[in-house]
Design a protein around this motif. Sequence first.
Motif, PDB file in Angstrom:
ATOM      1  N   LYS A  97       0.841  -1.192   0.000  1.00 41.09           N
ATOM      2  CA  LYS A  97       0.000   0.000   0.000  1.00 41.09           C
ATOM      3  C   LYS A  97       0.879   1.245   0.000  1.00 41.09           C
ATOM      4  N   VAL A  98       1.497   1.499  -1.139  1.00 37.06           N
ATOM      5  CA  VAL A  98       2.351   2.666  -1.334  1.00 37.06           C
ATOM      6  C   VAL A  98       2.015   3.264  -2.703  1.00 37.06           C
ATOM      7  N   ASP A  99       2.538   4.466  -2.954  1.00 38.58           N
ATOM      8  CA  ASP A  99       2.352   5.061  -4.273  1.00 38.58           C
ATOM      9  C   ASP A  99       3.140   4.268  -5.301  1.00 38.58           C
ATOM     10  N   LEU A 100       2.488   3.952  -6.404  1.00 37.88           N
ATOM     11  CA  LEU A 100       3.094   3.089  -7.413  1.00 37.88           C
ATOM     12  C   LEU A 100       3.219   3.815  -8.739  1.00 37.88           C
ATOM     13  N   THR A 101       4.158   3.342  -9.541  1.00 39.84           N
ATOM     14  CA  THR A 101       4.331   3.879 -10.884  1.00 39.84           C
ATOM     15  C   THR A 101       4.580   2.738 -11.854  1.00 39.84           C
ATOM     16  N   ALA A 102       4.284   2.981 -13.117  1.00 43.98           N
ATOM     17  CA  ALA A 102       4.509   1.980 -14.162  1.00 43.98           C
ATOM     18  C   ALA A 102       5.672   2.423 -15.035  1.00 43.98           C
ATOM     19  N   ILE A 103       6.484   1.458 -15.466  1.00 47.37           N
ATOM     20  CA  ILE A 103       7.550   1.710 -16.420  1.00 47.37           C
ATOM     21  C   ILE A 103       7.226   0.921 -17.672  1.00 47.37           C
ATOM     22  N   ASP A 104       7.093   1.645 -18.795  1.00 46.76           N
ATOM     23  CA  ASP A 104       6.645   0.995 -20.019  1.00 46.76           C
ATOM     24  C   ASP A 104       7.813   0.483 -20.850  1.00 46.76           C
ATOM     25  N   TYR A 105       7.535   0.060 -22.072  1.00 47.10           N
ATOM     26  CA  TYR A 105       8.533  -0.570 -22.927  1.00 47.10           C
ATOM     27  C   TYR A 105       9.627   0.399 -23.372  1.00 47.10           C
TER      28      TYR A 105
END
Length: 352
Positions: A115-123
């Motif tokens: 339960k933390v702030d999340l981010t996505a890393i794309d291709y």
Amino acid sequence: MNDQTEANKSVVRVSLLWLLLGAALMVLLGMGGGVLVNLIWSPTVLPLTEGQELITTTVQEVTISPNKAVAEIVDKADKSIVGITVKDATNKTLLANGVVVTNDGLVVTSASLPKVDLTAIDYLGMEAPLSVVGSDELYGLTYLKFEEGVVGPLDVRKEGVSAGSELLLLGRAKLTFLPQVEKWGLKEWILPPEISPRGMQRIWRGTMLNDPTLTSGALIDDEGRLAGLLMNGPAGLAISAEDLLISMQRLSQGKRETDPLRDLGIKLHFNLQTSSTDGRQFTPQITSVEEDTPAALAGLKVQDVIVGINGNKLSWDKSLVSQIMEQPVREVTVKRSNRAEDIVLTINAKPQ
């Protein structure tokens, strides 16, 4: 003096001529001897024994098309795979793999997330913040959404997958977030282990992998579609796209948190039984009945085996949860150990 010199020259010329004639004669004798030896000592060719084939030399044509096909599938699907990581971490490492499944940026993962702030890393290695939509505990899936930006979705396969099928497992590397690919073979459908999400009545078992980073990776078919999600790499367990689609439908209908089994007031243990008359049967057995629930008021008991809902026979390849959600449960047909015939019980709505 001159006569002697001329004589010596003649002797030399005669000597060279004889040497050349002698050399030519030796060559001819050697060639003739070789032919004569082959005629006298010709090698014996053994006949082929029964079942033995003549071996001939062939040149195998080498093609790169299988590798090229795999590369094309990975290149296409990779654009919809994201690595999920902690948003403000200095040294980012992979927490889970996620798959974009809708045009508005919905991401699904089979991993449990902190339960933390999340981010996505794309291709491309670009970062985009994610917000948590919520979890579907019946199917063990978590949904997130891009707060900004758009990533193209991966098509979800609607047809079933047969045992023996080969799929590609695609995820992101732990540190570099570059694509990581493994071959994954579906060995069989099995009853879910006790620790599985309670809405799943069957689960894939396939290639076992020790690399934990590929857990929650996407299983891609030969047309580049999402066929499933890896749930447990070391055990080789995965959820099929069929169950994923049911879960996505629950989400779109605002029923992600709905548990129809809990609403009935029962917990089940899924079984398969075989018989000479009916063959293989899906037989969920009641393990608990809560007081003052529709199940308890209808007379359902622990160890009852459910064989039908609303007059429809249960099937292992059709989700019981989906059946219950499609229409309200009015009747439950059960087998009870001390009764020879099936019992049909009427279910009324839970009292207010």
